[in-house]
Design an enzyme around this catalytic site. Structure first.
Site, PDB file in Angstrom:
ATOM      1  N   CYS A   2       0.836  -1.196   0.000  1.00 48.42           N
ATOM      2  CA  CYS A   2       0.000   0.000   0.000  1.00 48.42           C
ATOM      3  C   CYS A   2       0.872   1.247   0.000  1.00 48.42           C
ATOM      4  O   CYS A   2       2.070   1.180   0.260  1.00 48.42           O
ATOM      5  CB  CYS A   2      -0.870   0.019   1.246  1.00 48.42           C
ATOM      6  SG  CYS A   2      -1.798  -1.489   1.456  1.00 48.42           S
ATOM      7  N   ARG A  27       2.066   1.365  -6.009  1.00 50.18           N
ATOM      8  CA  ARG A  27       2.251   0.512  -4.830  1.00 50.18           C
ATOM      9  C   ARG A  27       1.008  -0.313  -4.516  1.00 50.18           C
ATOM     10  O   ARG A  27       1.058  -1.250  -3.725  1.00 50.18           O
ATOM     11  CB  ARG A  27       2.593   1.373  -3.614  1.00 50.18           C
ATOM     12  CG  ARG A  27       3.889   2.124  -3.756  1.00 50.18           C
ATOM     13  CD  ARG A  27       4.117   2.984  -2.548  1.00 50.18           C
ATOM     14  NE  ARG A  27       4.348   2.169  -1.371  1.00 50.18           N
ATOM     15  CZ  ARG A  27       5.535   1.744  -0.984  1.00 50.18           C
ATOM     16  NH1 ARG A  27       6.601   2.075  -1.658  1.00 50.18           N
ATOM     17  NH2 ARG A  27       5.668   1.003   0.088  1.00 50.18           N
ATOM     18  N   TRP A  76      -3.445  -2.127  -1.510  1.00 45.92           N
ATOM     19  CA  TRP A  76      -3.186  -3.426  -2.139  1.00 45.92           C
ATOM     20  C   TRP A  76      -3.644  -4.438  -1.093  1.00 45.92           C
ATOM     21  O   TRP A  76      -3.007  -4.600  -0.056  1.00 45.92           O
ATOM     22  CB  TRP A  76      -1.690  -3.546  -2.429  1.00 45.92           C
ATOM     23  CG  TRP A  76      -1.294  -4.775  -3.175  1.00 45.92           C
ATOM     24  CD1 TRP A  76      -1.305  -4.957  -4.526  1.00 45.92           C
ATOM     25  CD2 TRP A  76      -0.788  -5.994  -2.623  1.00 45.92           C
ATOM     26  NE1 TRP A  76      -0.843  -6.205  -4.834  1.00 45.92           N
ATOM     27  CE2 TRP A  76      -0.518  -6.863  -3.701  1.00 45.92           C
ATOM     28  CE3 TRP A  76      -0.541  -6.448  -1.317  1.00 45.92           C
ATOM     29  CZ2 TRP A  76      -0.022  -8.149  -3.512  1.00 45.92           C
ATOM     30  CZ3 TRP A  76      -0.041  -7.735  -1.141  1.00 45.92           C
ATOM     31  CH2 TRP A  76       0.214  -8.567  -2.232  1.00 45.92           C
ATOM     32  N   ASN A 102       0.249   0.796   6.110  1.00 51.91           N
ATOM     33  CA  ASN A 102       0.851  -0.068   5.091  1.00 51.91           C
ATOM     34  C   ASN A 102       1.562  -1.187   5.841  1.00 51.91           C
ATOM     35  O   ASN A 102       2.423  -0.914   6.677  1.00 51.91           O
ATOM     36  CB  ASN A 102       1.845   0.776   4.270  1.00 51.91           C
ATOM     37  CG  ASN A 102       2.741  -0.079   3.397  1.00 51.91           C
ATOM     38  OD1 ASN A 102       2.393  -1.194   3.037  1.00 51.91           O
ATOM     39  ND2 ASN A 102       3.900   0.448   3.054  1.00 51.91           N
ATOM     40  N   GLY A 103       1.191  -2.434   5.570  1.00 51.27           N
ATOM     41  CA  GLY A 103       1.846  -3.543   6.269  1.00 51.27           C
ATOM     42  C   GLY A 103       0.811  -4.485   6.854  1.00 51.27           C
ATOM     43  O   GLY A 103      -0.343  -4.503   6.421  1.00 51.27           O
ATOM     44  N   GLU A 476      14.262 -13.474 -17.406  1.00 52.79           N
ATOM     45  CA  GLU A 476      13.760 -12.104 -17.289  1.00 52.79           C
ATOM     46  C   GLU A 476      12.738 -11.790 -18.398  1.00 52.79           C
ATOM     47  O   GLU A 476      11.712 -11.159 -18.150  1.00 52.79           O
ATOM     48  CB  GLU A 476      14.947 -11.117 -17.310  1.00 52.79           C
ATOM     49  CG  GLU A 476      14.596  -9.652 -17.248  1.00 52.79           C
ATOM     50  CD  GLU A 476      13.801  -9.223 -16.015  1.00 52.79           C
ATOM     51  OE1 GLU A 476      13.623 -10.023 -15.082  1.00 52.79           O
ATOM     52  OE2 GLU A 476      13.325  -8.082 -16.023  1.00 52.79           O
ATOM     53  N   LYS A 480       8.949 -10.646 -17.631  1.00 53.58           N
ATOM     54  CA  LYS A 480       8.367  -9.391 -18.142  1.00 53.58           C
ATOM     55  C   LYS A 480       7.060  -9.691 -18.869  1.00 53.58           C
ATOM     56  O   LYS A 480       6.057  -9.030 -18.661  1.00 53.58           O
ATOM     57  CB  LYS A 480       9.304  -8.678 -19.126  1.00 53.58           C
ATOM     58  CG  LYS A 480      10.492  -7.949 -18.571  1.00 53.58           C
ATOM     59  CD  LYS A 480      10.197  -6.746 -17.723  1.00 53.58           C
ATOM     60  CE  LYS A 480       9.995  -7.127 -16.290  1.00 53.58           C
ATOM     61  NZ  LYS A 480      11.042  -6.948 -15.360  1.00 53.58           N
ATOM     62  N   GLU A 483       4.137 -11.012 -16.478  1.00 50.55           N
ATOM     63  CA  GLU A 483       3.587 -10.104 -15.461  1.00 50.55           C
ATOM     64  C   GLU A 483       2.757  -8.969 -16.065  1.00 50.55           C
ATOM     65  O   GLU A 483       1.878  -8.445 -15.406  1.00 50.55           O
ATOM     66  CB  GLU A 483       4.683  -9.546 -14.549  1.00 50.55           C
ATOM     67  CG  GLU A 483       5.613  -8.558 -15.179  1.00 50.55           C
ATOM     68  CD  GLU A 483       6.643  -8.006 -14.203  1.00 50.55           C
ATOM     69  OE1 GLU A 483       6.341  -7.848 -13.022  1.00 50.55           O
ATOM     70  OE2 GLU A 483       7.772  -7.727 -14.653  1.00 50.55           O
ATOM     71  N   HIS A 499      15.461 -31.778 -21.284  1.00 49.86           N
ATOM     72  CA  HIS A 499      15.152 -32.541 -20.060  1.00 49.86           C
ATOM     73  C   HIS A 499      13.722 -32.322 -19.604  1.00 49.86           C
ATOM     74  O   HIS A 499      13.406 -32.535 -18.433  1.00 49.86           O
ATOM     75  CB  HIS A 499      16.148 -32.159 -18.962  1.00 49.86           C
ATOM     76  CG  HIS A 499      17.558 -32.460 -19.334  1.00 49.86           C
ATOM     77  ND1 HIS A 499      18.069 -33.737 -19.374  1.00 49.86           N
ATOM     78  CD2 HIS A 499      18.567 -31.649 -19.751  1.00 49.86           C
ATOM     79  CE1 HIS A 499      19.332 -33.701 -19.771  1.00 49.86           C
ATOM     80  NE2 HIS A 499      19.651 -32.443 -20.014  1.00 49.86           N
ATOM     81  N   LYS A 599       4.593  -2.500  -6.745  1.00 50.03           N
ATOM     82  CA  LYS A 599       5.997  -2.209  -7.063  1.00 50.03           C
ATOM     83  C   LYS A 599       6.929  -2.604  -5.922  1.00 50.03           C
ATOM     84  O   LYS A 599       8.018  -3.099  -6.147  1.00 50.03           O
ATOM     85  CB  LYS A 599       6.130  -0.712  -7.363  1.00 50.03           C
ATOM     86  CG  LYS A 599       7.519  -0.265  -7.747  1.00 50.03           C
ATOM     87  CD  LYS A 599       7.820  -0.609  -9.179  1.00 50.03           C
ATOM     88  CE  LYS A 599       9.222  -0.207  -9.610  1.00 50.03           C
ATOM     89  NZ  LYS A 599       9.649  -0.998 -10.771  1.00 50.03           N
TER      90      LYS A 599
HETATM   91  C1  F6R Z   1       9.372  -7.526 -11.921  1.00 47.70           C
HETATM   92  C2  F6R Z   1       9.623  -6.802 -10.713  1.00 47.70           C
HETATM   93  C3  F6R Z   1       9.720  -7.551  -9.443  1.00 47.70           C
HETATM   94  C4  F6R Z   1      10.835  -6.975  -8.559  1.00 47.70           C
HETATM   95  C5  F6R Z   1      10.859  -7.663  -7.193  1.00 47.70           C
HETATM   96  C6  F6R Z   1      11.998  -7.169  -6.336  1.00 47.70           C
HETATM   97  O1  F6R Z   1       9.350  -6.676 -13.027  1.00 47.70           O
HETATM   98  O2  F6R Z   1       9.744  -5.603 -10.724  1.00 47.70           O
HETATM   99  O3  F6R Z   1       9.932  -8.903  -9.677  1.00 47.70           O
HETATM  100  O4  F6R Z   1      12.048  -7.137  -9.220  1.00 47.70           O
HETATM  101  O5  F6R Z   1       9.652  -7.435  -6.541  1.00 47.70           O
HETATM  102  O6  F6R Z   1      11.896  -5.807  -6.075  1.00 47.70           O
HETATM  103  P1  F6R Z   1      13.139  -4.978  -5.552  1.00 47.70           P
HETATM  104  O7  F6R Z   1      14.165  -4.965  -6.626  1.00 47.70           O
HETATM  105  O8  F6R Z   1      12.584  -3.609  -5.272  1.00 47.70           O
HETATM  106  O9  F6R Z   1      13.641  -5.662  -4.327  1.00 47.70           O
END
Ligand code: F6R
Length: 604
Positions: A2, A27, A76, A102-103, A476, A480, A483, A499, A599
């Site tokens: 949040c 967030r 969130w 938040n939490g 990666e 991308k 998600e 495998h 995020k």
């Molecule tokens: C994917 C993404 C997440 C973050 C992960 C770690 O695009 O952004 O997988 O990489 O939540 O976040 P940080 O780097 O802030 O610890």
């Protein structure tokens, strides 16, 4: 997760809070609300809506809410589904106290039962509402003392903002585990979950540490520890500007951030060289093993980093998900270096893994983007990436900055340990400074990548393959895509394909093959042949002109050739970011705020 924002000063609170929420929306974005102390009625007015910040804005539009102090929240969901009742702020029985949070409050069920026995009625299913009622129940003529008392009753990780009609000139903010900064203005002050929320109004901040409480009026900020002792905090200033937190003509933050990479790579290289006296290079001489911990995209950066560290620093290195590392008995000692990688510096699993390892006497180096974030303050050494705020939920520019940082760190540490000569170090440096130009070249493929995206946006699955330094790039690329487009995608080291995953291949499966002209090129070609033999659709990302590869590929995304194969991961990830972006936009998905994601993941 949040996002929280709070304001006290001379302006009308509502626009400040709404702007702040907009910048915090990444967030959490299932519901939002604000509470303002109305100057006429002297009551707290609360407005909430399910949905995005714009829904709250439209709902509030035209309403007369006049007050210069307020708190707001974008949610969130953790406890209870998105609904008006569950949206924050939450108020106490008499509505004298309003709280944003938040939490997670872990012992909320027990506290709730006790409050119900005392006659409190709950309007929501949230854990937060207990805080509002506890404040009312235990209020003793002083809000600070009351918050201190309540802080000792609640367990968990959280950041909280409180306003009240009984002390209408102040916000009390408390931090334990979740991020919270105080913004310092003139005749006005702010609280926020992170810096971009209030960057429009100030560049001076105080980062609260765990178990610290701030009492904020329009002219003063005082910080106390959990026992009520005053703490002197040194404010810091940030160089980020507001433009960095805006879309600047791009349709989405994600696209803007992909296009910013030549600049963020340049800035990260310059930042690195301005920090060559970082004490970690002295410490590295004593280190015997390295553990890289991170989550999500940062974890993928760590997987690439392992190759460079083992090659140049020559120290055995493992890479682990922070959420796994934390719960196993990995032996560490004072000769262990933990490298914790995190864009936000607030990811709970990464932070707490680092804290635990430090307690066991390991040294912690963090690679972090957000200045003043928790992890940066909890580490022995920090190297910053210089990307400015990353607003799109999918990490892009911070990933390439993490890669470049890991490469430069490995070279410098290798130099310090005598594995590289100064001349060799400079040779690598001369290759690295071409990266921004090379990334620009890849960006010129944008249109071609968009066309490929149109061809395959309707498929159900994607496979990404790479080898050596580029297998984490396959991970990666898959992350991308899944998600932001919600298409199922998997990344695999190409040699592992036979495998198991080879069973998935048929004429409907696009397989993105990262096939640079490096030392594993021929091996990769064999893997592509295996895909083609099963009628898979091959999308090659390559700098090769080789007719054999061209004949095997249904589509080619060109990347520039690099002098030094260590640079390929940084170049080859860019097309995958663009591919994911275009497929998701063609499908009409919200690329900056994909469903269910936030995020910054401050819950464990
Ligand atoms: C994917 C993404 C997440 C973050 C992960 C770690 O695009 O952004 O997988 O990489 O939540 O976040 P940080 O780097 O802030 O610890």
């Amino acid at each position: 997760m949040c996002g929280i924002v709070g304001y006290v000063g001379y302006r009308k609170a509502v626009p400040v809070l709404l702007h702040g929420l907009q910048r915090l929306e990444y967030r959490g974005y299932d519901s939002a609300g604000l509470a303002v102390l109305d100057e006429k009625s002297k009551k707290i007015i609360v407005e909430k809506q399910v949905g995005k910040i714009k829904d709250l804005q439209e709902y509030i539009w035209g309403k007369e809410i006049n007050g210069n102090i307020g708190i707001a929240h974008t949610r969130w969901a953790t406890h209870g589904p998105p609904s008006i009742e569950n949206a924050h702020p939450h108020t106490s029985k008499s509505e004298a106290f309003a709280v944003v949070h938040n939490g997670i409050i872990e012992n909320y069920a027990k506290l709730k039962d006790e409050l119900i026995k005392k006659g409190y009625q709950f309007k929501s299913q949230t854990d937060t509402e207990v805080i509002a009622h506890l404040l009312e129940e235990y209020y003793e003529k002083d809000l600070l003392t009351t918050v201190l008392k309540v802080a000792k009753m609640i367990e968990g990780a959280y950041a909280i903002g409180v306003i009240s009609t009984v002390e209408p000139d102040k916000i009390v903010a408390l931090r334990k585990g979740s991020p919270l900064v105080v913004g310092i203005g003139e005749g006005e002050n702010f609280i926020a979950s992170d810096i971009p929320a209030i960057l429009e109004y100030t560049k001076t901040f105080i980062a609260l540490d765990d178990e610290e409480i701030a009492v904020i009026t329009k002219d003063k900020v005082e910080v106390y520890d959990i026992n009520g002792n005053k703490v002197e905090k040194k404010p810091f200033t940030v160089k980020w500007d507001l433009v960095a937190a805006e879309k600047g003509g791009f349709k989405h933050f994600m696209l803007k951030e992909i296009y910013e990479q030549p600049k963020t790579i340049t800035d990260t290289i310059s930042g690195f060289f301005s920090d060559l006296n970082n004490p970690v290079y002295n410490e590295i001489k004593n280190i015997q093993n390295i553990v890289i911990i991170a989550c999500g995209t940062s974890y993928h950066a760590g997987l690439v980093g392992k190759f460079w560290i083992e090659k140049f620093v020559k120290i055995p290195t493992i890479v682990d998900y922070a959420s796994e590392f934390r719960y196993r008995d990995f032996p560490v000692n004072e000769k262990t270096l933990i490298i914790a990688i995190s864009q936000s510096g607030e990811t709970a699993d990464t932070r707490f893994s680092a804290i635990d390892a430090r307690k066991k006497s390991a040294k912690v180096l963090s690679i972090v983007n957000v200045v003043g974030s928790s992890l940066s303050r909890e580490s022995d050494f920090v190297i910053y990436t210089y990307c400015g705020p990353e607003i799109g939920v999918a990490a892009t520019k911070t990933f390439t900055a993490q890669l470049i940082t890991l490469l430069l760190f490995s070279l410098k540490a290798g130099l310090e340990r005598g594995n590289l000569t100064q001349e060799e170090f400079e040779k690598y440096y001369n290759d690295i400074i071409h990266l921004p130009h090379l990334v620009n070249e890849v960006l010129k493929q944008d249109k071609a990548i968009e066309e490929i995206s149109y061809k395959y946006h309707n498929v159900k699955d994607f496979l990404f393959l790479g080898r050596g330094l580029n297998y984490p790039i396959a991970f990666e690329g898959a992350l991308k895509l899944k998600e932001i487009s919600y298409i199922h995608a998997e990344g695999y080291p190409a040699g592992e394909m036979k495998h198991g995953p080879i069973a998935l291949i048929d004429e409907n499966l696009p397989v993105v093959c990262i096939v640079p002209k490096d030392s594993l090129y021929e091996k990769m070609i064999s893997n592509i042949q295996e895909v083609k033999a099963r009628k898979g659709i091959v999308i090659s990302v390559s700098d090769s002109q080789d007719s054999h590869l061209l004949s095997l590929s249904d589509n080619i995304i060109k990347i520039p050739s690099v002098e030094n194969e260590n640079l390929y991961p940084i170049v080859s990830v860019i097309p995958l970011q663009l591919l994911a972006y275009h497929i998701a936009t063609i499908l009409g998905k919200d690329v900056d705020q994909p469903r269910n994601l936030a995020k910054t993941v401050t819950v464990e």
